[in-house]
Scaffold this motif. Sequence first.
Motif, PDB file in Angstrom:
ATOM      1  N   UNK A   1     -46.777  45.233  34.071  1.00  0.00           N
ATOM      2  CA  UNK A   1     -47.333  46.375  33.339  1.00  0.00           C
ATOM      3  C   UNK A   1     -46.374  47.561  33.371  1.00  0.00           C
ATOM      4  N   UNK A   2     -45.600  47.684  34.472  1.00  0.00           N
ATOM      5  CA  UNK A   2     -44.726  48.851  34.594  1.00  0.00           C
ATOM      6  C   UNK A   2     -43.596  48.824  33.581  1.00  0.00           C
ATOM      7  N   UNK A   3     -43.295  47.632  33.010  1.00  0.00           N
ATOM      8  CA  UNK A   3     -42.244  47.539  32.008  1.00  0.00           C
ATOM      9  C   UNK A   3     -42.754  47.805  30.592  1.00  0.00           C
ATOM     10  N   UNK A   4     -44.054  47.974  30.437  1.00  0.00           N
ATOM     11  CA  UNK A   4     -44.633  48.122  29.102  1.00  0.00           C
ATOM     12  C   UNK A   4     -44.133  49.394  28.427  1.00  0.00           C
ATOM     13  N   UNK A   5     -43.832  49.243  27.137  1.00  0.00           N
ATOM     14  CA  UNK A   5     -43.417  50.409  26.341  1.00  0.00           C
ATOM     15  C   UNK A   5     -44.629  50.892  25.543  1.00  0.00           C
ATOM     16  N   UNK A   6     -44.983  52.142  25.760  1.00  0.00           N
ATOM     17  CA  UNK A   6     -46.189  52.703  25.138  1.00  0.00           C
ATOM     18  C   UNK A   6     -45.823  53.880  24.253  1.00  0.00           C
ATOM     19  N   UNK A   7     -46.342  53.858  23.020  1.00  0.00           N
ATOM     20  CA  UNK A   7     -46.175  54.975  22.089  1.00  0.00           C
ATOM     21  C   UNK A   7     -47.452  55.802  22.075  1.00  0.00           C
ATOM     22  N   UNK A   8     -47.306  57.106  22.271  1.00  0.00           N
ATOM     23  CA  UNK A   8     -48.451  58.012  22.160  1.00  0.00           C
ATOM     24  C   UNK A   8     -48.315  58.813  20.868  1.00  0.00           C
ATOM     25  N   UNK A   9     -49.256  58.612  19.958  1.00  0.00           N
ATOM     26  CA  UNK A   9     -49.278  59.346  18.689  1.00  0.00           C
ATOM     27  C   UNK A   9     -50.138  60.590  18.907  1.00  0.00           C
ATOM     28  N   UNK A  10     -49.473  61.735  19.052  1.00  0.00           N
ATOM     29  CA  UNK A  10     -50.197  62.970  19.361  1.00  0.00           C
ATOM     30  C   UNK A  10     -50.048  63.312  20.830  1.00  0.00           C
ATOM     31  N   UNK A  11     -49.600  64.542  21.107  1.00  0.00           N
ATOM     32  CA  UNK A  11     -49.411  64.986  22.495  1.00  0.00           C
ATOM     33  C   UNK A  11     -50.266  66.225  22.749  1.00  0.00           C
ATOM     34  N   UNK A  12     -51.504  66.174  22.251  1.00  0.00           N
ATOM     35  CA  UNK A  12     -52.405  67.315  22.393  1.00  0.00           C
ATOM     36  C   UNK A  12     -53.508  67.055  23.396  1.00  0.00           C
ATOM     37  N   UNK A  13     -54.742  67.351  22.989  1.00  0.00           N
ATOM     38  CA  UNK A  13     -55.877  67.288  23.905  1.00  0.00           C
ATOM     39  C   UNK A  13     -56.162  65.898  24.439  1.00  0.00           C
ATOM     40  N   UNK A  14     -55.984  64.867  23.618  1.00  0.00           N
ATOM     41  CA  UNK A  14     -56.205  63.488  24.061  1.00  0.00           C
ATOM     42  C   UNK A  14     -54.933  62.892  24.674  1.00  0.00           C
ATOM     43  N   UNK A  15     -53.807  63.142  24.019  1.00  0.00           N
ATOM     44  CA  UNK A  15     -52.548  62.562  24.488  1.00  0.00           C
ATOM     45  C   UNK A  15     -52.113  63.101  25.836  1.00  0.00           C
ATOM     46  N   UNK A  16     -52.429  64.382  26.111  1.00  0.00           N
ATOM     47  CA  UNK A  16     -51.998  64.966  27.391  1.00  0.00           C
ATOM     48  C   UNK A  16     -52.595  64.237  28.593  1.00  0.00           C
ATOM     49  N   UNK A  17     -53.932  64.141  28.703  1.00  0.00           N
ATOM     50  CA  UNK A  17     -54.476  63.430  29.866  1.00  0.00           C
ATOM     51  C   UNK A  17     -54.127  61.948  29.851  1.00  0.00           C
TER      52      UNK A  17
END
Length: 238
Positions: A1-17
């Motif tokens: 799991x530590x090698x997983x590449x994750x994209x976060x779309x949005x770095x606001x209220x949901x993306x921050x936590x």
Amino acid sequence: MSDARVLLVGAGGLGSPAALVLARSGVRRLTLIDDDQVDLSNLHRQVLYDDGDVGHSKVHRAAKRLEREGATVEVIEGRLLPPIAVDLVGRFDLVIEGADNFATKFLTSDACQLAGVPVVQAGAVRWAGWALASLPGRSACLRCVFEDIPRDRVETCAVAGVVGAVVGVLGALEAALAIRLLHGDETAAGELWSYRALAAHPLRASRVRPRAGCSCRERTLPDPLTVERYAPPPCTNP
Ligand SMILES: [Zn+2]
């Protein structure tokens, strides 16, 4: 799991936590896409930032914060756009969407369906919200639940506001669903979570089935995705 590449779309209220929980849980190869700057009025719900970040690019400030948690962070300062969406999401093992508008939510969902990438999505307005994880071809997608971008006047958190604690819960829930999927727990997909902070039983999950006729079942999504498909509804504000 530590090698997983994750994209976060949005770095606001949901993306921050969501990003903070992932980084501290050992999911440390993160890419953030957002075109916004840190705004003083949003600090109460965007826990990646503090007063010194106001006026600066969200993704660059978020990267600095997450690197202090041991994460390796790439940033894309811009919006997720239809012509590049499928290619972009296809580079990742999982996508977490926390945008504040319906067009980006549906675009993210469609792109992940076409690219075959697991996606976790959430939305919130005022005191309530929802979260859904989807495995393309194997569980319900966003369109199975909400069908299409609302064409009538619908409140979004960008105009109606949202309680910071509500997006805190839902962003952490997105991270939990993502971690379950990355661990191979496919039962996380197809659970529609609803959170109503003022209700007697605020957090509920129900299993949703793929909807007959949905583009995820009929494979009717156009490829490449077109800009017109995600045009926002006409604004009825004066
Ligand atoms: Zn669907």
